[in-house]
Scaffold this motif. Structure first.
Motif, PDB file in Angstrom:
ATOM      1  N   GLY A   1      10.248  26.404  23.693  1.00 13.20           N
ATOM      2  CA  GLY A   1       9.454  27.416  23.370  1.00 13.20           C
ATOM      3  C   GLY A   1      10.363  28.136  22.287  1.00 13.20           C
ATOM      4  N   LEU A   2      11.686  27.874  22.183  1.00 13.89           N
ATOM      5  CA  LEU A   2      12.383  28.525  21.161  1.00 13.89           C
ATOM      6  C   LEU A   2      12.082  27.875  19.637  1.00 13.89           C
ATOM      7  CD1 LEU A   2      16.179  28.239  22.600  1.00 13.89           C
ATOM      8  CD2 LEU A   2      14.569  30.153  22.248  1.00 13.89           C
ATOM      9  N   THR A   3      12.184  28.720  18.663  1.00  9.99           N
ATOM     10  CA  THR A   3      12.029  28.466  17.351  1.00  9.99           C
ATOM     11  C   THR A   3      13.306  27.665  16.835  1.00  9.99           C
ATOM     12  OG1 THR A   3      12.982  30.501  16.253  1.00  9.99           O
ATOM     13  CG2 THR A   3      10.598  30.493  16.904  1.00  9.99           C
ATOM     14  N   ALA A   4      13.390  26.830  15.790  1.00  7.24           N
ATOM     15  CA  ALA A   4      14.483  26.110  15.465  1.00  7.24           C
ATOM     16  C   ALA A   4      15.576  27.161  14.941  1.00  7.24           C
ATOM     17  CB  ALA A   4      13.989  25.123  14.217  1.00  7.24           C
ATOM     18  N   SER A   5      15.114  28.482  14.391  1.00  6.35           N
ATOM     19  CA  SER A   5      15.886  29.423  14.008  1.00  6.35           C
ATOM     20  C   SER A   5      16.921  29.853  15.252  1.00  6.35           C
ATOM     21  CB  SER A   5      15.470  30.524  13.237  1.00  6.35           C
ATOM     22  OG  SER A   5      14.851  30.082  11.966  1.00  6.35           O
ATOM     23  N   SER A   6      16.019  30.270  16.555  1.00  3.27           N
ATOM     24  CA  SER A   6      16.577  30.700  17.496  1.00  3.27           C
ATOM     25  C   SER A   6      17.688  29.651  18.044  1.00  3.27           C
ATOM     26  CB  SER A   6      15.743  31.012  18.638  1.00  3.27           C
ATOM     27  OG  SER A   6      14.838  32.126  18.126  1.00  3.27           O
ATOM     28  N   ARG A   7      17.488  28.368  17.953  1.00  2.00           N
ATOM     29  CA  ARG A   7      18.333  27.427  18.296  1.00  2.00           C
ATOM     30  C   ARG A   7      19.482  27.408  17.539  1.00  2.00           C
ATOM     31  NH1 ARG A   7      13.991  23.631  18.550  1.00  2.00           N
ATOM     32  NH2 ARG A   7      14.905  22.383  16.589  1.00  2.00           N
ATOM     33  N   GLY A   8      19.442  27.489  16.422  1.00  2.00           N
ATOM     34  CA  GLY A   8      20.666  27.872  15.490  1.00  2.00           C
ATOM     35  C   GLY A   8      21.347  28.879  15.762  1.00  2.00           C
ATOM     36  N   LYS A   9      20.695  30.176  16.096  1.00  2.00           N
ATOM     37  CA  LYS A   9      21.698  31.142  16.419  1.00  2.00           C
ATOM     38  C   LYS A   9      22.617  30.954  17.891  1.00  2.00           C
ATOM     39  CE  LYS A   9      18.633  34.356  13.976  1.00  2.00           C
ATOM     40  NZ  LYS A   9      17.497  35.427  14.233  1.00  2.00           N
ATOM     41  N   LEU A  10      21.991  30.124  18.431  1.00  2.00           N
ATOM     42  CA  LEU A  10      22.626  29.808  19.875  1.00  2.00           C
ATOM     43  C   LEU A  10      23.896  29.166  19.730  1.00  2.00           C
ATOM     44  CD1 LEU A  10      19.603  28.984  22.449  1.00  2.00           C
ATOM     45  CD2 LEU A  10      21.272  30.844  22.526  1.00  2.00           C
ATOM     46  N   LEU A  11      23.780  28.042  18.509  1.00  2.00           N
ATOM     47  CA  LEU A  11      24.731  27.105  18.434  1.00  2.00           C
ATOM     48  C   LEU A  11      25.782  28.100  17.545  1.00  2.00           C
ATOM     49  CD1 LEU A  11      23.032  24.018  17.080  1.00  2.00           C
ATOM     50  CD2 LEU A  11      24.529  24.213  18.982  1.00  2.00           C
TER      51      LEU A  11
ATOM     52  N   TYR B   1      29.124  23.314  14.991  1.00  2.00           N
ATOM     53  CA  TYR B   1      28.241  24.026  15.470  1.00  2.00           C
ATOM     54  C   TYR B   1      27.420  24.949  14.587  1.00  2.00           C
ATOM     55  CZ  TYR B   1      29.573  21.926  19.707  1.00  2.00           C
ATOM     56  OH  TYR B   1      30.029  20.921  20.573  1.00  2.00           O
ATOM     57  N   ARG B   2      28.247  25.551  13.643  1.00  2.00           N
ATOM     58  CA  ARG B   2      27.727  26.563  12.689  1.00  2.00           C
ATOM     59  C   ARG B   2      27.138  25.660  11.524  1.00  2.00           C
ATOM     60  NH1 ARG B   2      33.505  29.026  13.002  1.00  2.00           N
ATOM     61  NH2 ARG B   2      33.001  30.961  14.036  1.00  2.00           N
ATOM     62  N   TYR B   3      27.600  24.416  11.088  1.00  2.00           N
ATOM     63  CA  TYR B   3      26.849  23.711  10.228  1.00  2.00           C
ATOM     64  C   TYR B   3      25.420  23.164  10.681  1.00  2.00           C
ATOM     65  CZ  TYR B   3      26.216  19.683   6.908  1.00  2.00           C
ATOM     66  OH  TYR B   3      25.603  18.691   6.018  1.00  2.00           O
ATOM     67  N   PHE B   4      25.380  22.492  11.807  1.00  2.00           N
ATOM     68  CA  PHE B   4      24.250  22.134  12.599  1.00  2.00           C
ATOM     69  C   PHE B   4      23.212  23.322  12.963  1.00  2.00           C
ATOM     70  CE2 PHE B   4      26.666  18.238  12.478  1.00  2.00           C
ATOM     71  CZ  PHE B   4      25.615  17.360  11.845  1.00  2.00           C
ATOM     72  N   GLY B   5      23.741  24.388  13.372  1.00  2.00           N
ATOM     73  CA  GLY B   5      23.120  25.467  13.601  1.00  2.00           C
ATOM     74  C   GLY B   5      22.208  26.041  12.396  1.00  2.00           C
ATOM     75  N   GLY B   6      22.885  25.986  11.328  1.00  2.00           N
ATOM     76  CA  GLY B   6      22.236  26.364  10.012  1.00  2.00           C
ATOM     77  C   GLY B   6      21.196  25.214   9.528  1.00  2.00           C
ATOM     78  N   LEU B   7      21.485  23.955   9.986  1.00  2.00           N
ATOM     79  CA  LEU B   7      20.768  22.924   9.667  1.00  2.00           C
ATOM     80  C   LEU B   7      19.478  22.916  10.631  1.00  2.00           C
ATOM     81  CD1 LEU B   7      20.504  20.613   7.727  1.00  2.00           C
ATOM     82  CD2 LEU B   7      21.725  19.055   9.230  1.00  2.00           C
ATOM     83  N   ALA B   8      19.324  23.723  11.629  1.00  2.00           N
ATOM     84  CA  ALA B   8      18.298  23.578  12.772  1.00  2.00           C
ATOM     85  C   ALA B   8      16.845  23.964  12.256  1.00  2.00           C
ATOM     86  CB  ALA B   8      18.638  24.354  13.969  1.00  2.00           C
ATOM     87  N   ASP B   9      16.905  24.856  11.217  1.00  2.00           N
ATOM     88  CA  ASP B   9      15.531  25.228  10.909  1.00  2.00           C
ATOM     89  C   ASP B   9      15.191  24.570   9.508  1.00  2.00           C
ATOM     90  OD1 ASP B   9      17.132  26.634   9.486  1.00  2.00           O
ATOM     91  OD2 ASP B   9      16.377  28.818  10.108  1.00  2.00           O
TER      92      ASP B   9
ATOM     93  N   PRO C   1      24.399  18.170  16.658  1.00  2.00           N
ATOM     94  CA  PRO C   1      23.021  17.740  16.059  1.00  2.00           C
ATOM     95  C   PRO C   1      21.989  17.247  17.005  1.00  2.00           C
ATOM     96  CG  PRO C   1      24.633  15.991  15.887  1.00  2.00           C
ATOM     97  CD  PRO C   1      25.497  17.040  16.167  1.00  2.00           C
ATOM     98  N   ALA C   2      22.350  16.937  18.332  1.00  2.00           N
ATOM     99  CA  ALA C   2      21.538  16.756  19.203  1.00  2.00           C
ATOM    100  C   ALA C   2      20.679  17.931  19.561  1.00  2.00           C
ATOM    101  CB  ALA C   2      22.013  15.935  20.546  1.00  2.00           C
ATOM    102  N   LEU C   3      21.518  19.101  19.647  1.00  2.00           N
ATOM    103  CA  LEU C   3      21.014  20.494  20.170  1.00  2.00           C
ATOM    104  C   LEU C   3      20.285  21.023  18.996  1.00  2.00           C
ATOM    105  CD1 LEU C   3      23.868  21.871  22.377  1.00  2.00           C
ATOM    106  CD2 LEU C   3      21.803  20.994  23.155  1.00  2.00           C
ATOM    107  N   ALA C   4      20.812  20.852  17.957  1.00  2.00           N
ATOM    108  CA  ALA C   4      20.097  21.364  16.519  1.00  2.00           C
ATOM    109  C   ALA C   4      18.797  20.741  16.376  1.00  2.00           C
ATOM    110  CB  ALA C   4      20.975  21.168  15.517  1.00  2.00           C
ATOM    111  N   ALA C   5      18.577  19.505  16.843  1.00  2.00           N
ATOM    112  CA  ALA C   5      17.281  18.966  16.846  1.00  2.00           C
ATOM    113  C   ALA C   5      16.382  19.120  17.756  1.00  2.00           C
ATOM    114  CB  ALA C   5      17.571  17.288  16.843  1.00  2.00           C
ATOM    115  N   GLY C   6      16.747  19.727  19.012  1.00  2.00           N
ATOM    116  CA  GLY C   6      15.912  20.348  19.936  1.00  2.00           C
ATOM    117  C   GLY C   6      15.946  19.408  21.365  1.00  2.00           C
TER     118      GLY C   6
END
Length: 496
Positions: free
Chosen positions: A65-75, A115-123, A168-173
């Motif tokens: 249920g998290l948005t992609a942006s929220s996943r990125g912030k976790l990373l 983690y910052r790079y792929f966190g930014g890429l998540a959305d 990248p696995a987590l950034a993709a969900g």
């Protein structure tokens, strides 16, 4: 009887677990040659618990249920925590695999950037609207996670090589089950404690420790695992791919190498000497990108070898925690025996040992698993020491005549992970970089990596790419959605 060794536990579904059978594996300190910690020796039942927990988390609203942006912030939060604990995690890695603290601490300080790079890429993952040839149909695509990813990692750089998969696995969900090497699991088991603190839902990241035959096979074969991301030797990688193929799973493989580091007569010789040393003796040669085949143009061969030996001879072997140490031990007794066996093979094949060639004579180092930095000359490209991955501080020096000879000898090997070129001629560098069968080519440098640049191999060195923006594609699948805008349904017996 209670063990006096420090025990580390697996993380499954957000809670700590020992093996269901109560068994443990001793983890050895390669510098001291003695056990210092214990990890759970798991079995297939433990694998099933971990994968089931990961699948439950993948389907649960807390993660899905998290948005992609929220996943990125976790990373991003995770990156900050790794930065905070970098020294502690690096010390654990040194204790577990014997590599230099300077190397492992440098890696831990750099890891947050993935983690910052792929966190930014998540959305930034986007589908597209497809302008089809059917006027009454609206068609678009979605980019969706695969599900549960099995990340199987080696002992030489546990957290860095895990990060190349995990970020990248987590950034993709996706959700992940990590199987670290039984020889170096401790830093991974300590690292995953950070996920709860960062705010990840339970079960998104899980670990399973043990031997390949006990848990690796079961993990790859588990029906709920959608993808296997593996780093290790090519023989094991082939077995992983075959087993995963039975379940039609996605696979990425980062495997071994026998990389050519090529020095031309117009190179900056002193820089090339340092580049050759960095390519093989850094990390005690225990790196898949090791420049273990040094190709030197015949016109400068003798001069170059003399400078190389003079530079390498004073390298200090010793405690990997000490800043003045240049070369640490190899990580396992099995690897120690393997490296020494290949040194014997080199002599039997007729190569000349110019430096090293065995275990150090220093009695202080006798308890550790050390091999002297070793340089062979008189090596023919067909010799086993020039063709087979040794994964230790053993360098084969091979002369070549001209550009064509260099390319032929560089490519005449089963692997294709990396290559180095040392030349002042940029036209030559550009021309030959295009002809070398390697996933990475360095010019006038060696062992440079970045979260922004793709990494992977040709031939037996693997499938897929890690790092760089395209790496997230390895953890996504495409769904095509068709919506009819017509007011009626045409002939149901004919394809539209």
């Amino acid at each position: 009887m209670t063990s006096l060794l420090q025990r580390y536990y697996n993380l499954v579904g957000g809670t700590k677990h020992e093996a269901e059978n109560g068994a443990w594996i001793e983890s050895f300190d390669p510098y001291r040659g003695s056990p210092w910690a214990e990890i759970p020796r798991c079995g297939p039942a433990d694998v099933d618990k971990a994968v089931t927990a990961a699948r439950k988390a993948f389907e649960g609203a807390a993660w899905r249920g998290l948005t992609a942006s929220s996943r990125g912030k976790l990373l991003w939060r995770l990156a900050d925590l790794i930065e905070r604990d970098a020294e502690k995690l690096a010390r654990l890695e040194v204790r577990d695999n014997g590599k230099l603290f300077a190397e492992m601490h440098g890696q831990l300080r750099y890891i947050p950037e993935w983690y910052r790079y792929f966190g930014g890429l998540a959305d930034k993952v986007e589908g597209s609207v497809i302008p089809t040839d059917k006027a009454d149909i609206f068609n678009y695509t979605l980019r969706e996670p695969l599900g549960v990813v099995a990340a199987i990692t080696p002992w030489n750089s546990p957290l860095l090589l895990l990060t190349w998969k995990l970020a990248p696995a987590l950034a993709a969900g996706n959700t992940v089950v990590i199987k670290p090497s039984e020889h170096a699991s401790v830093s991974t088991l300590a690292f995953v404690d950070l996920f709860e603190e960062a705010g990840f839902p339970p079960g998104v990241v899980n670990t399973i420790t043990g031997f390949g035959r006990d848990v690796g096979d079961a993990l790859v074969a588990h029906p709920l695992v959608a993808k296997v991301a593996f780093t290790g030797g090519d023989a094991t990688g082939a077995a992983v791919a075959a087993k995963a193929g039975e379940g039609i799973k996605h696979v990425s493989l980062e495997l071994g190498g026998k990389s050519a580091n090529i020095v031309f007569e117009d190179a900056a010789i002193d820089d090339a000497v340092r580049g050759a040393i960095a390519g093989i003796f850094a990390a005690s040669g225990q790196t898949c990108i090791a420049g273990s085949r040094l190709l030197v143009q015949r016109s400068i061969h003798d001069e170059f070898v003399a400078k190389l030996v003079d530079f390498a001879r004073p390298a200090k072997l010793g405690d990997p925690m000490e800043p003045e140490t240049n070369v640490g031990p190899v990580t396992t007794t099995q690897q120690l025996e393997r490296v020494l066996r290949y040194i014997d093979i080199g002599r039997q094949e007729g190569a000349k040992c110019m430096l090293g060639g065995g275990r150090p004579k220093d009695g202080v180092l006798g308890q550790g698993w050390f091999v002297e930095p070793t340089i062979f000359t008189g090596v023919e490209n067909e010799m086993r020491i020039a063709q087979e991955e040794i994964f230790g501080p053993v360098l084969s020096v091979i002369p070549f005549d001209d550009d064509e000879d260099a390319v032929r000898k560089a490519n005449q090997v089963a692997y294709g992970l990396a290559a180095g070129l040392w030349t002042r001629s940029m036209p030559r560098a550009i021309r030959l970089a295009a002809r070398l069968e390697a996933g990475t080519v360095w010019v006038n440098t060696y062992r440079a990596v970045s979260y922004t640049s793709p990494f992977g191999g040709y031939k037996r060195s693997g499938l897929g790419r890690e790092s760089g923006k395209r790496a997230i594609e390895e953890y996504l699948q495409t769904k095509s959605v068709w919506i009819s805008c017509a007011e009626g349904f045409s002939n149901p017996f004919v394809m539209r």
